[in-house]
Enzyme design. Structure first.
Site, mmCIF file in Angstrom:
data_model
loop_
_atom_site.group_PDB
_atom_site.id
_atom_site.type_symbol
_atom_site.label_atom_id
_atom_site.label_comp_id
_atom_site.label_asym_id
_atom_site.label_seq_id
_atom_site.Cartn_x
_atom_site.Cartn_y
_atom_site.Cartn_z
ATOM 1 N N ARG A 17 21.929 -36.514 -4.215
ATOM 2 C CA ARG A 17 22.128 -34.944 -4.411
ATOM 3 C C ARG A 17 21.660 -34.187 -2.972
ATOM 4 O O ARG A 17 21.290 -32.903 -3.496
ATOM 5 C CB ARG A 17 21.306 -34.495 -5.595
ATOM 6 C CG ARG A 17 21.633 -35.056 -6.702
ATOM 7 C CD ARG A 17 23.246 -34.783 -7.247
ATOM 8 N NE ARG A 17 23.363 -35.486 -8.569
ATOM 9 C CZ ARG A 17 23.991 -36.691 -8.534
ATOM 10 N NH1 ARG A 17 24.369 -37.330 -7.402
ATOM 11 N NH2 ARG A 17 24.255 -37.340 -9.782
ATOM 12 N N SER B 111 22.841 -30.784 -15.475
ATOM 13 C CA SER B 111 21.282 -31.206 -15.391
ATOM 14 C C SER B 111 20.591 -30.095 -14.586
ATOM 15 O O SER B 111 21.056 -29.648 -13.199
ATOM 16 C CB SER B 111 20.886 -32.571 -14.780
ATOM 17 O OG SER B 111 21.451 -33.503 -15.463
ATOM 18 N N GLU C 285 17.749 -29.149 -9.252
ATOM 19 C CA GLU C 285 18.939 -29.652 -8.632
ATOM 20 C C GLU C 285 20.126 -28.283 -8.433
ATOM 21 O O GLU C 285 20.804 -28.209 -7.636
ATOM 22 C CB GLU C 285 19.903 -30.648 -9.435
ATOM 23 C CG GLU C 285 21.026 -31.122 -9.003
ATOM 24 C CD GLU C 285 21.707 -32.238 -9.932
ATOM 25 O OE1 GLU C 285 21.167 -33.068 -10.378
ATOM 26 O OE2 GLU C 285 22.974 -32.410 -10.142
#
Ligand code: FAD
Length: 326
Positions: free
Chosen positions: A174, A225, A315
């Site tokens: 990520r 998420s 995130e």
């Protein structure tokens, strides 16, 4: 000094650039949260985008680039400055090589590849948002991420258009170099694919989308998420030892594990809720605010820090916040 009137006049003079003032950013985010942007400008033209970006830089004010708004938390106060969006959506193939514009919808890219029997993106089926942001955040699912297929990325660094190969993009879980250079704007990416049977790829993608639609109903106002999963190797030994083997996947511990342990499921703040079936999924019930969302995120981070001594990392990306406000 920020020269608002002059900046607006310069932006509106750029051909092929759509310019709005006071546009509510809640319209541009999947959370459906966010106050107005002073200025919102979008274009599918690289030249117009560069001109707009240069005007934004010269204005002395803030600017930010957004994609589909599926991974953003925008302040209730909105954004004091210029919000830019690059909307070019071409996707082209030459043999097993695909070139996609940053503004293309990731799902369109996935479908494009599958239709041509090109393998490598099918596990990304159902991830919302744009190709540019997928590269920026190295989006992925089911053990794969877009970086595995990226051959090069074409971007503007504020001075000139450059091309990075995969290694130069510094992809990690990520993460990419673009996250460390927020003013670098991705225009397109080239991907290298393998060949496979289109029907088989379609089956894989179809099965994934079915599961995803149950977990994230298409109308759910959320960002997927909220927190990144954690690399087992990065955890302090004492914490790693407490994690049961069964929750570890591809060397990662789901953030949801820690969140469940601190009883996150079902918690709420205003009209922002933690899903009862997924501790790392926060959603807006309809009248939630960025302040509520930040409040709940803060509470969750706090609980995990107190119980495990580790810090969960978001995130999602924040837009329009100065310290401590919402
Ligand atoms: C229901 C749901 C499920 C999700 N599941 C997953 C998942 O399984 N895996 C996963 O990885 N993500 C997942 N996400 C998160 C999200 O889909 C990804 O992060 C996606 O890549 C964001 O795309 P976007 O276009 O909406 O970007 P935005 O949310 O608009 O922006 C995200 C970031 O990208 C930057 N950015 C956007 N365009 C550019 C550009 N051209 N150049 C440089 N920077 C740019 C922005 O500045 C911002 O910081 C999910 C989200 C939702 C809502």
């Amino acid at each position: 000094m920020v020269r608002t009137e002059e900046t607006l006049a310069r932006l509106t003079a750029i051909p092929e650039l759509t310019v709005l003032t006071g546009a509510p950013l809640s319209r541009y985010t999947r959370f459906a949260i966010g106050g107005p942007a002073d200025t919102y400008a979008e274009t599918a033209s690289v030249e117009a985008f560069i001109m707009a970006l240069n005007v934004a830089r010269e204005s002395g004010g803030d600017f930010v680039v957004i994609g589909g708004g599926t991974n953003l938390i925008v302040s209730d106060q909105g954004f004091r400055g210029i919000v830019l969006r690059f909307t070019a959506q071409r996707i082209l193939a030459a043999g097993s090589r695909i070139t996609a514009d940053a503004g293309a919808v990731l799902q369109d890219l996935v479908d494009f590849a599958i239709d041509r029997g090109l393998k490598g993106l099918e596990t990304l089926a159902g991830i919302p948002g744009s190709v540019g942001a997928a590269v920026y955040g190295n989006a992925g699912a089911y053990g794969h991420s877009i970086s595995e297929r990226v051959r090069s990325v074409r971007f503007y660094d504020g001075e000139r258009v450059r091309v990075f190969d995969n290694a130069a993009c510094e992809f990690r879980y990520r993460e990419s170099i673009f996250k460390a250079h927020k003013a670098w704007i991705i225009f397109s990416t080239e991907l290298m694919m393998d060949t496979a049977d289109a029907a088989e790829l379609q089956k894989i993608a179809g099965d994934i989308v079915k599961v995803r639609n149950e977990k994230f109903p298409v109308t759910m106002k959320c960002a997927g998420s909220i927190f990144k999963n954690l690399l087992l190797a990065d955890l302090p030994d004492a914490v790693a030892r407490r994690v049961p083997e069964r929750v570890i996947r591809e060397g990662k511990v789901p953030a949801a594990y820690f969140l469940e342990e601190v009883n996150a499921k079902g918690l709420s703040c205003g009209d922002i809720h933690v899903a009862s079936y997924h501790a790392n999924l926060l959603y807006n019930g309809g009248s939630g605010t960025a302040a509520d969302l930040r409040g709940l995120i803060h509470e969750l981070k706090d609980r995990v820090a107190r119980q495990f001594g580790i810090e969960l990392e978001e995130e999602v990306q924040y837009v329009g916040f100065r310290d401590a406000d919402s």
